[in-house]
Structures are given as C-alpha cells and as structure tokens.
Scaffold this motif. Structure first.
Motif, PDB file in Angstrom:
ATOM      1  N   SER A 195      28.464  64.183  11.309  1.00 17.72           N
ATOM      2  CA  SER A 195      28.926  65.533  10.958  1.00 17.72           C
ATOM      3  C   SER A 195      29.184  66.350  12.226  1.00 17.72           C
ATOM      4  O   SER A 195      30.230  66.997  12.359  1.00 17.72           O
ATOM      5  N   GLN A 196      28.245  66.302  13.167  1.00 16.05           N
ATOM      6  CA  GLN A 196      28.395  67.059  14.419  1.00 16.05           C
ATOM      7  C   GLN A 196      29.593  66.549  15.222  1.00 16.05           C
ATOM      8  O   GLN A 196      30.388  67.319  15.749  1.00 16.05           O
TER       9      GLN A 196
ATOM     10  N   LYS B 128      32.904  67.579  13.614  1.00 17.27           N
ATOM     11  CA  LYS B 128      33.150  69.017  13.846  1.00 17.27           C
ATOM     12  C   LYS B 128      33.658  69.248  15.266  1.00 17.27           C
ATOM     13  O   LYS B 128      34.581  70.040  15.481  1.00 17.27           O
ATOM     14  N   ASP B 129      33.030  68.570  16.228  1.00 13.69           N
ATOM     15  CA  ASP B 129      33.442  68.732  17.632  1.00 13.69           C
ATOM     16  C   ASP B 129      34.887  68.281  17.841  1.00 13.69           C
ATOM     17  O   ASP B 129      35.670  68.939  18.524  1.00 13.69           O
TER      18      ASP B 129
ATOM     19  N   HIS C 143      37.228  68.005  15.537  1.00 11.05           N
ATOM     20  CA  HIS C 143      38.100  68.924  14.802  1.00 11.05           C
ATOM     21  C   HIS C 143      38.330  70.193  15.617  1.00 11.05           C
ATOM     22  O   HIS C 143      39.472  70.681  15.737  1.00 11.05           O
TER      23      HIS C 143
ATOM     24  N   LYS D  74      40.197  68.585   8.478  1.00  8.20           N
ATOM     25  CA  LYS D  74      39.302  69.591   7.871  1.00  8.20           C
ATOM     26  C   LYS D  74      38.651  69.058   6.593  1.00  8.20           C
ATOM     27  O   LYS D  74      37.509  69.388   6.279  1.00  8.20           O
TER      28      LYS D  74
ATOM     29  N   VAL E 177      35.756  66.877   7.698  1.00  8.90           N
ATOM     30  CA  VAL E 177      34.622  67.735   8.084  1.00  8.90           C
ATOM     31  C   VAL E 177      33.858  68.129   6.821  1.00  8.90           C
ATOM     32  O   VAL E 177      32.638  68.005   6.746  1.00  8.90           O
TER      33      VAL E 177
ATOM     34  N   GLU F 289      30.092  67.200   5.627  1.00  8.91           N
ATOM     35  CA  GLU F 289      29.180  68.340   5.412  1.00  8.91           C
ATOM     36  C   GLU F 289      28.535  68.233   4.025  1.00  8.91           C
ATOM     37  O   GLU F 289      27.352  68.526   3.869  1.00  8.91           O
TER      38      GLU F 289
END
Length: 235
Positions: free
Chosen positions: A183-184, A187-188, A190, A211, A214, A218
């Motif tokens: 997840s982290q 996100k990074d 993205h 997105k 992500v 999440e």
C-alpha cells in the motif's frame, strides 16, 4: 520516331532492393523478438508463484526468476546488436512490448528482493534496469538501441497492477505485513506519477488507472484493520 518512356525502370529495381532489405531486417528482428516473448512468458510464469508462496520462501522464486530473466537478457543483447544497425524509431514498434515485459520481470524481481536489493519493496531505477540489461537508457546523442522512459514507466504501471494482486493474495496466505508494505509503495509511485506531465496517450491512460490500484490495496489494508489483523509497527 517512337518516344521512349521517361520513367527509368532502374528506379523501381532500386526500390525493390530497398524493399527486400527491409523485409530481411524485419525477419531478423522478429525472430529475436519471438524468442524474447517466449522467454518473457517463462519468467512471468515463475514470478507468478510469488502469489502463492510464503514470504519466507520467496527467495527461491526470485532465484529461479532471475535465472529465467538471464535468457531474456541474452535475447536483448542479440536484439541490441541487430537493432543498432538500423534507425531506432523506425523499428522500435517490433520489440517495445517484449522489452517492456523484460523490464517488468526485472522490476518485479527487484521488488521481491532480487538483484542485490537485500530486502523487498525496492524500486529499481531506469539506470539500474539499463545496467542489468546492459543497454543504454533514454539515449539522445546517437541512434542506437536503448530503453525509453516511456517503456520503463509502462513497465512500472504493470508492476503496480501485479502488486495489487499480490496484496490480496498475501492475505490469503495469512501474511498481513505485505499488504501494508505494498500500500505504501503504490501510494509513493502514484504520487511520483502525479509529478509527471505525460504527453504519451497510452502512458497517460494506463497511469490514470493507478488511483484504482491505490484504492484496491487501501481497501485490503482497511479490511485487515477492521478484523484486528494489522501488524504491529515494531514487528
């Protein structure tokens, strides 16, 4: 006195020669690319085992995958030698998908802890990928075989799609740490894509889908937290 035609048949003979040369070039390149495609399928098949392998045993998958990628790299060397004799952008369409597949397998291996990454979760840079493939990246000063930034970024989108699947499959294996890590990472990446001003339509279209990835991951993490399965920070 009969007028001779003003069109010299030699013009067409020389055109035919050029056509024959182009056909010969295409055949040479396509043959290498077909081999590369087969090798890519083998490497991906090995990497797909990561989805059903506990983290403690993933290194075996990575080692096997790196072995398979070596065959891809041999073909890339042949391709580079053959293609560098030709105008790059004239023929790039023949191999770009297979080269992206090769970059993807390298990125996924690297993420899983291969290529001296020592631990999982690392993104290999385009320069590192170029070193592994032994080809230049983003060449501007001469017309030769290289990896483009677009090819690298498209492969990175493929990596994110693969990791969002891995997040869900990790939960099935009872591994609750990996989805948080993924997840982290997603996100990074993205956030990184948001910085880019993308002109290439395919790349823009595919990166727009990030997105959703992500959000997917999440949701996996949120579900874990609802079920009280989130890993402790220090574990």
């Amino acid at each position: 006195m009969a007028q001779h035609g003003m069109v010299d048949p030699a013009i067409f003979e020389s055109l035919q020669e050029k056509v024959d040369q182009e056909s010969a070039t295409r055949e040479v390149l396509q043959e290498i690319v077909q081999t590369l495609e087969k090798q890519g399928r083998s490497a991906k098949a090995i990497l797909s085992r990561a989805h059903s392998t506990p983290v403690s045993e993933v290194q075996d998958v990575v080692n096997s995958a790196e072995g398979a990628v070596r065959h891809q790299l041999d073909s890339v060397t042949k391709l580079s030698e053959a293609a560098s004799k030709q105008p790059y952008y004239k023929w790039n369409w023949i191999w770009t998908h297979q080269v992206q597949d090769t970059i993807f397998t390298i990125l996924f291996c690297g993420w899983l802890g291969g290529y001296n990454s020592k631990e999982s979760g690392r993104l290999l840079t385009i320069e590192e990928v170029g070193e592994i493939m032994k080809v230049p990246v983003n060449l501007k000063d001469r017309d030769a075989f290289h990896i483009t930034i677009t090819e690298y970024l498209l492969s990175l989108v493929s990596l994110i799609e693969e990791l969002s699947r891995l997040a869900r499959n990790s939960v099935t294996l009872g591994d609750y740490k990996r989805p948080v890590q993924i997840s982290q990472f997603i996100k990074d990446v993205h956030a990184g894509f948001q910085i880019l001003n993308l002109k290439n339509d395919i790349l823009r279209k595919r990166s727009d889908g990030l997105k959703y990835k992500v959000k997917e991951v999440e949701d996996v993490v949120y579900d874990l937290s609802l079920r009280g399965l989130m890993p402790k920070e220090d574990s």
